[in-house]
Design a protein around this motif. Structure first.
Motif, PDB file in Angstrom:
ATOM      1  N   THR A 329      64.111  28.314  52.547  1.00  0.00           N
ATOM      2  CA  THR A 329      63.399  27.396  51.657  1.00  0.00           C
ATOM      3  C   THR A 329      62.134  28.093  51.156  1.00  0.00           C
ATOM      4  N   PRO A 330      61.645  27.691  49.994  1.00  0.00           N
ATOM      5  CA  PRO A 330      60.381  28.265  49.520  1.00  0.00           C
ATOM      6  C   PRO A 330      59.266  28.114  50.551  1.00  0.00           C
ATOM      7  N   THR A 331      59.225  26.945  51.197  1.00  0.00           N
ATOM      8  CA  THR A 331      58.191  26.738  52.209  1.00  0.00           C
ATOM      9  C   THR A 331      58.299  27.769  53.319  1.00  0.00           C
ATOM     10  N   GLY A 332      59.512  27.957  53.811  1.00  0.00           N
ATOM     11  CA  GLY A 332      59.714  28.901  54.904  1.00  0.00           C
ATOM     12  C   GLY A 332      59.346  30.317  54.500  1.00  0.00           C
ATOM     13  N   ILE A 333      59.689  30.683  53.263  1.00  0.00           N
ATOM     14  CA  ILE A 333      59.415  32.046  52.820  1.00  0.00           C
ATOM     15  C   ILE A 333      57.917  32.240  52.576  1.00  0.00           C
ATOM     16  N   ASN A 334      57.273  31.214  52.032  1.00  0.00           N
ATOM     17  CA  ASN A 334      55.804  31.263  51.945  1.00  0.00           C
ATOM     18  C   ASN A 334      55.197  31.464  53.323  1.00  0.00           C
ATOM     19  N   ALA A 335      55.716  30.692  54.274  1.00  0.00           N
ATOM     20  CA  ALA A 335      55.215  30.789  55.646  1.00  0.00           C
ATOM     21  C   ALA A 335      55.433  32.196  56.178  1.00  0.00           C
ATOM     22  N   ALA A 336      56.590  32.761  55.857  1.00  0.00           N
ATOM     23  CA  ALA A 336      56.901  34.098  56.359  1.00  0.00           C
ATOM     24  C   ALA A 336      55.915  35.117  55.805  1.00  0.00           C
ATOM     25  N   ILE A 337      55.631  35.028  54.513  1.00  0.00           N
ATOM     26  CA  ILE A 337      54.707  36.011  53.932  1.00  0.00           C
ATOM     27  C   ILE A 337      53.311  35.816  54.522  1.00  0.00           C
ATOM     28  N   PHE A 338      52.939  34.553  54.678  1.00  0.00           N
ATOM     29  CA  PHE A 338      51.646  34.306  55.319  1.00  0.00           C
ATOM     30  C   PHE A 338      51.633  34.909  56.718  1.00  0.00           C
ATOM     31  N   GLY A 339      52.728  34.658  57.438  1.00  0.00           N
ATOM     32  CA  GLY A 339      52.823  35.188  58.793  1.00  0.00           C
ATOM     33  C   GLY A 339      52.722  36.701  58.827  1.00  0.00           C
ATOM     34  N   PHE A 410      62.268  22.214  60.075  1.00  0.00           N
ATOM     35  CA  PHE A 410      62.736  20.837  60.200  1.00  0.00           C
ATOM     36  C   PHE A 410      63.686  20.480  59.061  1.00  0.00           C
ATOM     37  N   GLU A 411      63.477  21.051  57.923  1.00  0.00           N
ATOM     38  CA  GLU A 411      64.264  20.706  56.731  1.00  0.00           C
ATOM     39  C   GLU A 411      64.714  21.998  56.047  1.00  0.00           C
ATOM     40  N   PRO A 412      65.724  22.716  56.629  1.00  0.00           N
ATOM     41  CA  PRO A 412      66.162  23.975  56.015  1.00  0.00           C
ATOM     42  C   PRO A 412      66.891  23.719  54.704  1.00  0.00           C
ATOM     43  N   ALA A 413      67.242  24.812  54.029  1.00  0.00           N
ATOM     44  CA  ALA A 413      67.886  24.686  52.725  1.00  0.00           C
ATOM     45  C   ALA A 413      69.163  23.847  52.835  1.00  0.00           C
ATOM     46  N   PRO A 414      69.527  23.147  51.770  1.00  0.00           N
ATOM     47  CA  PRO A 414      70.745  22.345  51.802  1.00  0.00           C
ATOM     48  C   PRO A 414      71.934  23.231  52.155  1.00  0.00           C
ATOM     49  N   GLY A 415      72.836  22.716  52.958  1.00  0.00           N
ATOM     50  CA  GLY A 415      73.994  23.507  53.346  1.00  0.00           C
ATOM     51  C   GLY A 415      73.819  24.148  54.707  1.00  0.00           C
ATOM     52  N   VAL A 496      57.437  32.450  44.787  1.00  0.00           N
ATOM     53  CA  VAL A 496      58.514  32.071  45.704  1.00  0.00           C
ATOM     54  C   VAL A 496      59.232  30.815  45.225  1.00  0.00           C
ATOM     55  N   ALA A 497      58.470  29.820  44.780  1.00  0.00           N
ATOM     56  CA  ALA A 497      59.094  28.548  44.428  1.00  0.00           C
ATOM     57  C   ALA A 497      60.166  28.701  43.352  1.00  0.00           C
ATOM     58  N   PRO A 498      59.891  29.374  42.201  1.00  0.00           N
ATOM     59  CA  PRO A 498      60.949  29.509  41.205  1.00  0.00           C
ATOM     60  C   PRO A 498      62.107  30.400  41.672  1.00  0.00           C
ATOM     61  N   LEU A 499      61.758  31.413  42.469  1.00  0.00           N
ATOM     62  CA  LEU A 499      62.777  32.386  42.852  1.00  0.00           C
ATOM     63  C   LEU A 499      63.761  31.822  43.864  1.00  0.00           C
ATOM     64  N   PHE A 500      63.283  30.953  44.750  1.00  0.00           N
ATOM     65  CA  PHE A 500      64.139  30.540  45.868  1.00  0.00           C
ATOM     66  C   PHE A 500      64.487  29.056  45.848  1.00  0.00           C
ATOM     67  N   THR A 501      64.256  28.386  44.734  1.00  0.00           N
ATOM     68  CA  THR A 501      64.621  26.977  44.704  1.00  0.00           C
ATOM     69  C   THR A 501      66.044  26.840  44.195  1.00  0.00           C
ATOM     70  N   GLY A 502      66.877  26.241  45.018  1.00  0.00           N
ATOM     71  CA  GLY A 502      68.233  25.904  44.587  1.00  0.00           C
ATOM     72  C   GLY A 502      69.201  27.055  44.466  1.00  0.00           C
TER      73      GLY A 502
END
Lengths: 505, 669
Positions: A329-339, A410-415, A496-502
């Motif tokens: 998810t964009p959130t997770g990937i943002n978190a990863a880069i922050f991490g 808690f809410e991974p990508a759909p699928g 990240v948001a445009p690249l990894f959404t959907g």
């Protein structure tokens, strides 16, 4: 400023390499010249980098400062570089860390001394790392990715500790082993794409029209290459040895930047080009990530060598980064880069501290240390601060990345199997307790308590001016990133948001 | 109220200034930086209280913070009556304990660090109680945890103290994993960390499935850790290793009530999740009420067998926190928060009083005290005020607040909780008068010549005794109650109204319940006086309390159980040491002996393979490769002087591995 747009990345990336070449002709005996020159070179690179930070348009999602010219036309490889919200923080971190490393080394060149070779290798290393973060062509990426190996191999193998031979070969072979698989996957992507291309941007845009199983195999190759570099459990065993034996600066660069090459590879290449395969792999990556968190923390508790403890803590922290990536998810990937950035700052700083402690005590054996709050109060204060950042205390750099990673789980990508990821979330949360456990246990033995009889009456230098110079930026960042996580998130999310959404599932 | 956001920043600034400049600018007088700031904060809080009473609107201010993808976050304050009450508590007790510390900590090690951390702690609690979203609240929550850790370990040269600090941090951190997960669930259910929005969503039933229960349970685990509820209460008595003023601020009045604050702040979530109002009758376990009531009793029982004055107060704090939690669990929001408010004053008073005693006698063991009434009159009389307030003797503050909790339990049909609460009240009176008699009455049994503390200390004690005696009158029952009307937030009011959880009028039942609890308290005081007042003791229990009937089963079993703290410490200690020493070593063994062995084996095997390949290369293909190899050899020779590994061989391995994978690939395709 057109010329700046066109050349800034190339200048910042290659200045260290050119500087290293020039240093070859400076006589070995002129140590001050060599140091001054190396510092000037890295500062030049940093200055260009700061220019990029100012010129970068933070409102845009796509690549900027892009250069795309033919390179080796025989294999259709191009010199294609560019920077976006994913690479910018890591690029800036690399530029900064190298300057701090040179400053820190000033009077601290480890045996067998030889600042000339040491600094040349460090500068070549810098070019390799910088290049990896901006390369947009698979072969170019591979070349930079591999350039990094050699200088680090020599830094460990020559300036390392007692067991340096074993550690350096292990480091070299292990990562090379992964790289081989990665290279095969790169070549496969070339032949499977229509028209054939090594271009990461093109591959991302058009995707690979291939069977699911083929995609999974290609991803497997990438996975091996990147996971070893991260390192993910169970491919991590090169890391403790490399870190323990490496000279201080080597450990700092290794922790701050080198480990991120792997996670960056997942985000830049693996996920966008092979989303379907990534979705198949994601639960397994998540599983290995949380195993790494728990396992790394437990191994930390068993350590008596200060440096080795920090090395194992990297396994745990990178587990949080990989958990974020695995959520797709964009959130997770943002978190990863922050991490990644936070880990670079915090763990890099911890290795600096390890080096300075070793310099004062000539040992890293935790049971022999103690009472640092009374004997070296300022150093101990910094150690306490950074340790708390490392254990993920809110308002310090470690927390936002780890928390957002867990939030994303808690809410991974759909699928993806949400139940599995929620279990990962709980396991990761347990990991935060263990992390606190080993950090506080370490502090109790190292910083607190009475001064052991062995060191009684000994006077230690507190933090000296070169240490202040190289640490202050990292300490400020540790607090700033914790209080204003937007410094990273606002940069990354735009890309990240445009690249990894959907794109998954 | 509009400048509340400034207060935590000022306190943090005071902390930083103290830390870096107190030595050079103020000759080590660190309090010169922190006391004025907390004093100013206190005045602002008092002024804001006036504003709230005269009907000032809720203040909400926020600024853009950051955007992490799934949502953007603002950093902001939400100041309603409840926040103002909490601010009054924080600033009052912090000011009192800092003034007290000027005398108490004089000449102690790390005086500067001590004041700096206290200021930072104060800021942390302020952030928690004014935060408008859970993410920011967690910042405050954890900052307090950090400061608590550092202050418990203030005298870290003794390993027992640093151990207590670690225990406190890790136990609350264990609870915090619940807090983090609960906050995450709330975020995904509501789409924001905003506390108002979460409350509203819970109130209107917008959580899907069973998520509200899961979220509430997770959050409550955090509460159990932070507010020292059973079974995670074990860290609090050990936390007494810190300097006594720290215990009064952090481990009695503020940090430990953070959990209570969280439940009260997110009340709609807990009310809906645990069916606090018993409106649906669906859920038979009322988790909040149960944990609170059990804690109230366990704390009181454990306080019975302590000989350490501070530990008696620590267990008493656990017990009183239990009262607050079960007050919330039975729907008595106003009473629970009121008890939080009054308890802060009288428990801080008692802790600071105990500090005065410890300062004078140089011991914490009440068996070595006695007769201090004569030599420490101010300490004695303020202690008596605090004790009466804690026991719930009318008209001291604790009477009104505790009694309302009990009345609330009765009113909302929690008779079983009411019974446990009344038993707890009896025990409270008993253990407090046991401590009072042994400490202050009879003959002095210790060493040296204790004398009254100086004016800093007694002044603070007197200033805390006044509110402890009088504050109860703003929380009279029924329609006379001012506290709820002034300070209850809108959303809480709606919840309480919806389920009719508060009794509006005073009836004969009100008086009856009050009489019962007063009678029970009287019984407790009387019994304790019979058994422990030196004058009377010998006529009632010849041979002393610790002989004869108390030694026989089953009473002795009970005593053993209590003296061993229900064996919980032993259990947790065993688990922790098992993880720290055994499990960790086992993991490391797996790492070194299994995973790494595989790696080494692969290395050795490839080396052999590489040698074979190299041989093949030299014997078979050298004609072609020689040409390419010249350059490589040259540079290789240059490097060979310093390098030790044989990279060429490994390059061979690389090629073999890549080829194998490539072939495999083609086959799969």
């Amino acid at each position: 400023m057109e010329w700046f747009e066109d050349s800034a990345l190339s200048i910042a990336t290659f200045v260290p390499f050119i500087g290293a070449l020039i240093m070859l002709v400076i006589p070995k005996e002129k140590e001050d010249w060599l140091k001054g020159f190396a510092l000037a070179v890295s500062l030049t690179s940093l200055a260009v980098g700061i220019g990029i930070l100012f010129q970068y348009d933070y409102g845009l999602s796509g690549l900027q400062f892009e250069v795309n010219v033919p390179w080796i036309s025989a294999i259709n490889t191009r010199y294609h570089v560019g920077i976006d919200g994913i690479s910018l923080p890591l690029y800036a971190l690399t530029l900064g860390i190298v300057v701090l490393c040179i400053l820190y080394s000033w009077h601290h060149f480890p045996e067998p001394h030889n600042p000339k070779m040491f600094l040349i290798l460090l500068l070549i290393l810098e070019t390799g790392m910088l290049g990896t973060f901006v390369a947009l062509d698979l072969i170019l990426f591979f070349v930079f990715f591999e350039i990094v190996l050699l200088p680090m191999y020599f830094l460990i193998g020559i300036w390392g500790g007692a067991n340096r031979k074993y550690a350096s070969i292990k480091f070299f072979l292990f990562t090379l082993f992964g790289s081989a698989f990665m290279l095969v996957s790169f070549i496969a992507m070339y032949f499977l794409s229509q028209p054939h291309t090594f271009d990461i941007v093109t591959l991302t845009e058009q995707g690979l029209d291939i069977a699911r199983s083929t995609g999974i195999w290609v991803f497997t190759g990438l996975f091996l290459g990147f996971a070893i570099k991260v390192p993910m459990w169970p491919f991590h065993t090169w890391l403790p040895d490399a870190h323990t034996e490496a000279p201080t600066v080597g450990s700092v660069v290794l922790a701050a930047v080198l480990l991120k090459l792997g996670t960056y590879g997942f985000v830049r290449i693996g996920l966008p080009i092979l989303p379907e395969a990534a979705a198949t792999w994601a639960p397994w990556i998540g599983l290995l990530a949380v195993i790494g968190i728990i396992y790394g923390s437990l191994c930390c508790l068993a350590q008596t060598d200060f440096k080795r403890l920090i090395a194992f803590s990297s396994v745990g922290h990178m587990g949080f980064v990989m958990l974020g990536i695995a959520t797709l998810t964009p959130t997770g990937i943002n978190a990863a880069i922050f991490g990644m950035v936070a880990h670079g700052v915090v763990t890099g700083m911890l290795f600096f501290l390890a080096g300075s402690m070793h310099e004062r005590y000539h040992t890293r054996d935790i049971p022999r240390l103690g009472g640092m709050i009374n004997s070296i109060p300022r150093l101990a204060g910094v150690l306490v601060l950074i340790s708390f950042a490392s254990l993920g205390l809110p308002a310090l750099a470690g927390f936002p990345g780890e928390f957002t990673s867990m939030l994303a789980a808690f809410e991974p990508a759909p699928g993806l199997d949400a139940a599995a990821f929620r279990v990962f979330l709980i396991v990761a949360a347990v990991g935060t307790v263990l992390t606190a456990g080993y950090m506080l246990y370490m502090l109790q033995r190292v910083a607190q308590g009475p001064i052991p009889s062995e060191w009684e009456g000994r006077r230690f230098h507190d933090i000296n001016s070169f240490e202040y110079a190289s640490w202050t930026p990292l300490i400020i960042l540790t607090v700033a990133l914790g209080v204003f996580p937007g410094i990273i998130f606002n940069v990354t999310n735009e890309t990240v948001a445009p690249l990894f959404t959907g794109i998954f599932g | 109220m509009e400048i509340f956001w400034l207060l935590p920043i000022l306190n943090i600034a005071a902390c930083v200034l103290t830390f870096f400049f107190a030595r050079s600018l103020a000759k080590g007088k660190a309090h010169l930086f922190t006391v004025p700031v907390v004093g100013f904060s206190w005045l602002v809080a008092l002024f804001a209280t006036g504003q709230v009473i005269s009907g000032h609107e809720v203040v909400s201010q926020s600024v853009e913070w950051f955007d992490f993808g799934a949502g953007s976050l603002r950093m902001g304050v939400h100041i309603d009556g409840f926040a103002v009450v909490m601010m009054v508590v924080v600033t009052s007790i912090s000011l009192a304990m800092q003034v007290y510390s000027i005398s108490y900590m004089r000449g102690e090690v790390r005086y500067i660090t001590y004041f700096a951390i206290v200021a930072f702690f104060t800021a942390g609690m302020m952030i928690l109680v004014t935060a408008d979203n859970l993410f920011l609240a967690i910042f405050g929550w954890e900052i307090m945890g950090l400061c608590s850790y550092m202050l418990i370990g203030h005298y870290h040269e003794d390993i027992a103290n640093s151990g207590a600090a670690i225990k406190a941090f890790l136990t609350t951190r264990t609870g915090d994993l619940g807090l983090l997960i609960g906050a995450i669930i709330c975020f995904w259910m509501v789409g924001t960390f905003d506390i108002e929005a979460i409350n509203l969503a819970a109130f209107e039933g917008e959580f899907t499935g069973h998520m509200i229960e899961v979220a509430a349970i997770a959050l409550f685990i955090g509460v159990i850790g932070k507010s020292a509820q059973f079974p995670l209460h074990t860290w609090l008595p050990d936390a007494m290793a810190g300097p006594t003023p720290v215990s009064s601020l952090i481990h009695a009045a503020t940090m430990v009530v953070a959990g209570v604050y969280l439940v009260a702040r997110l009340y709609p979530v807990f009310v809906e999740a645990f069916d606090v109002a018993q409106a649906t009758g669906l859920r038979s376990v009322h988790l909040v009420a149960l944990v609170g009531a059990v804690t109230a009793l366990v704390g009181a029982f454990l306080a019975l067998v302590q000989w350490d004055l501070k530990k008696i107060l620590a267990y008493s704090t656990i017990s009183q926190l239990g009262y607050m939690i079960f007050g919330l669990g039975v729907g008595a929001w106003g009473a629970a928060v009121f008890h939080l408010f009054t308890h802060a004053f009288f428990k801080a008073l008692l802790f600071l009083g105990s500090g005065s005693v410890i300062h004078a006698t140089h011991t914490q063991d009440i068996r070595e005290m006695g007769g201090l009434r004569k030599v420490m009159p101010r300490t004695y009389w303020t202690w008596i005020v605090g004790t009466l307030a804690l026991c719930g003797v009318a008209p001291a503050a604790g009477f009104f607040s505790k009694d309302e909790i009990l009345a609330g339990a009765w009113h909302n049909s929690y008779q079983w909780v009411w019974i446990l609460g009344v038993v707890g009240a009896f025990m409270t009176a008993f253990y407090m008068f046991r401590a009072t008699h042994l400490t202050f009455h009879g003959e002095y049994k210790g060493h040296g010549h204790p004398h009254e503390s100086d004016n800093y200390i007694t002044g603070v004690l007197i200033s805390l005794a006044i509110p402890s005696a009088l504050l109860g009158f703003i929380g009279l029952p029924g329609q006379l109650n001012r506290f709820d009307r002034w300070f209850e937030p809108e959303i809480i009011h709606e919840v309480v109204e919806k389920y009719g959880m508060v009794k509006e009028e005073i009836t004969s039942e009100t008086y009856l319940l009050a009489l019962v609890s007063l009678a029970v308290v009287g019984l407790g005081i009387g019994l304790a006086t019979m058994l422990f007042l030196p004058k009377w003791r010998d006529s009632w229990v010849p041979g002393g309390l610790h002989s004869g009937w108390t030694r026989r089963a089953p009473l002795s079993y009970g005593r053993t159980l209590l003296e061993n703290k229900l064996y919980l410490d032993a259990l947790y200690g065993t688990i922790t040491l098992w993880i720290r020493d055994d499990l960790s070593r086992a993991s490391y063994w797996v790492n070194q002996k299994i995973i790494d062995r595989v790696v080494d084996f692969a290395g050795t095997a490839s080396l052999a393979l590489g040698r074979g390949a190299y041989l093949f290369d030299q014997e078979g293909l050298d004609g072609f490769y020689d040409g390419l190899g010249v350059g490589a050899n040259r540079s290789g020779r240059a490097l060979r002087s310093i390098q030790t590994g044989q990279v060429q061989q490994y390059a061979g391995v690389l090629i073999v591995a890549a080829t194998l994978f490539g072939i495999f690939f083609i086959l799969v395709n």
